[in-house]
Design a protein around this motif. Structure first.
Motif, short mmCIF file in Angstrom:
data_model
loop_
_atom_site.label_atom_id
_atom_site.label_comp_id
_atom_site.label_asym_id
_atom_site.label_seq_id
_atom_site.Cartn_x
_atom_site.Cartn_y
_atom_site.Cartn_z
N ARG A 100 0.84 -1.21 0.00
CA ARG A 100 0.00 0.00 0.00
C ARG A 100 0.87 1.25 0.00
N ASN A 124 -6.55 -2.07 6.49
CA ASN A 124 -6.71 -2.86 5.27
C ASN A 124 -7.23 -2.01 4.12
N ASN A 125 -6.58 -2.15 2.98
CA ASN A 125 -7.04 -1.58 1.72
C ASN A 125 -7.19 -0.06 1.73
N GLN A 126 -6.40 0.64 2.54
CA GLN A 126 -6.45 2.09 2.50
C GLN A 126 -5.15 2.69 3.02
N ASP A 141 -10.01 1.59 -0.76
CA ASP A 141 -9.98 0.36 -1.54
C ASP A 141 -9.57 0.51 -3.01
N LEU A 145 -5.89 -0.08 -4.78
CA LEU A 145 -5.76 -1.30 -5.56
C LEU A 145 -5.59 -1.02 -7.05
N ALA A 205 -7.44 -7.70 -6.75
CA ALA A 205 -7.75 -8.21 -5.40
C ALA A 205 -6.86 -9.40 -5.06
N SER A 257 -3.19 -8.00 -4.34
CA SER A 257 -2.93 -6.97 -3.33
C SER A 257 -2.10 -7.46 -2.15
#
Length: 288
Positions: free
Chosen positions: A217, A242-244, A259, A263, A278, A281
């Motif tokens: 990330r 997660n995802n940020q 997200d 990604l 996905a 990642s």
């Protein structure tokens, strides 16, 4: 009778021959070698050990030029050598010329840790504490604010040191991050912050879990945002969630990449179709 005498003579000859061979073999085994051969394996850029250091230790236990093999307890000397924290593994044997051969695997530091009391030490990938060596410096991550420099650590301190090992090991194994990270700080709540060599932003990575995803990330954020806006725009970059990525601008405003932004940035960097992002990642991003 003649055959019997011949048989006895051959028997005596065979016994004598075996005896001579045995004595000769024993003599060769106990013959003195002409040199002590020392081989040190490890990172060639490190000089924490050298042949003179090893020869000095060996001399204390009788392994010198001309020593007889029967006078050496190899297992004991190996054990004593491995008590040196900079020796990860030691193997001693005699070659065909009865020269003592010593093979040393050097402990390789992965971080220099500074404790709150001002003392510092190295650690290796096995989480062993390694003492400093005078006039010897190696390029490894610097970790600050560790809780103790005691030789015997408490359970919480030992667990924290393992987390330090995990973070440092991840960094040194990746040439990009090893060049990027200037320092790792331990926060009062036992989490980690990374101080990059470039820019002023502090990177919050939290605990030592999910390091691949967190640094992916961070990498995508640098490629997707910082290269456009500059490295001096942000005060903190938070990759703990997660995802940020949550980045705080200097002055207090926050910019948040969630997200799909993060990604998609990974997909753009790697040239991947969007539907594969996905899956990708949580894998290590291949950097140029």
């Amino acid at each position: 009778m003649k055959k019997k005498i011949i048989f006895i003579l051959w028997f005596v000859f065979a016994v004598l021959l075996i005896g001579f061979l045995f004595v000769g073999r024993s003599a060769r085994q106990n013959a003195a070698g002409e040199e002590v051969k020392i081989n040190i394996e490890g990172n060639n850029s490190l000089i924490f050990l050298d042949e003179k250091n090893i020869a000095r230790i060996l001399k204390q236990y009788g392994i010198v030029k001309g020593v007889e093999t029967k006078k050496i307890d190899l297992a004991h000397v190996e054990h004593m050598l491995e008590k040196n924290p900079w020796i990860r593994h030691a193997k001693i044997y005699f070659d065909n010329d009865n020269n003592p051969c010593v093979s040393i695997e050097e402990s390789e530091p992965i971080a220099r840790v500074f404790a709150l009391d001002g003392n510092s030490f190295y650690i290796d990938s096995a989480c062993r504490k390694l003492p400093l060596r005078e006039n010897v410096v190696t390029r490894v991550p610097v970790v600050t604010s560790f809780t103790s420099s005691n030789s015997k650590l408490s359970v919480p301190d030992s667990l924290l040191l393992r987390s330090v090992r995990n973070v440092s090991n991840f960094i040194v194994k990746d040439t990009f991050w090893n060049a990027f990270v200037g320092q790792v700080n331990i926060t009062p709540d036992k989490n980690f912050e990374v101080v990059p060599i470039v820019g002023d932003a502090i990177v919050k990575i939290g605990n030592s879990d999910s390091l691949v995803a967190k640094f992916n990330r961070l990498y995508s954020f640098y490629k997707g945002s910082l290269l456009k806006t500059g490295f001096g725009k942000y005060e903190t970059i938070d990759v703990r969630y997660n995802n940020q990525v949550v980045a705080t601008l200097k002055g207090g405003a926050k910019a948040q990449a969630k997200d799909t932004t993060t990604l998609k940035a990974i997909a753009a960097i790697r040239g991947l179709p969007q539907n594969t992002v996905a899956e990708e990642s949580n894998k290590t991003i291949k950097r140029p």
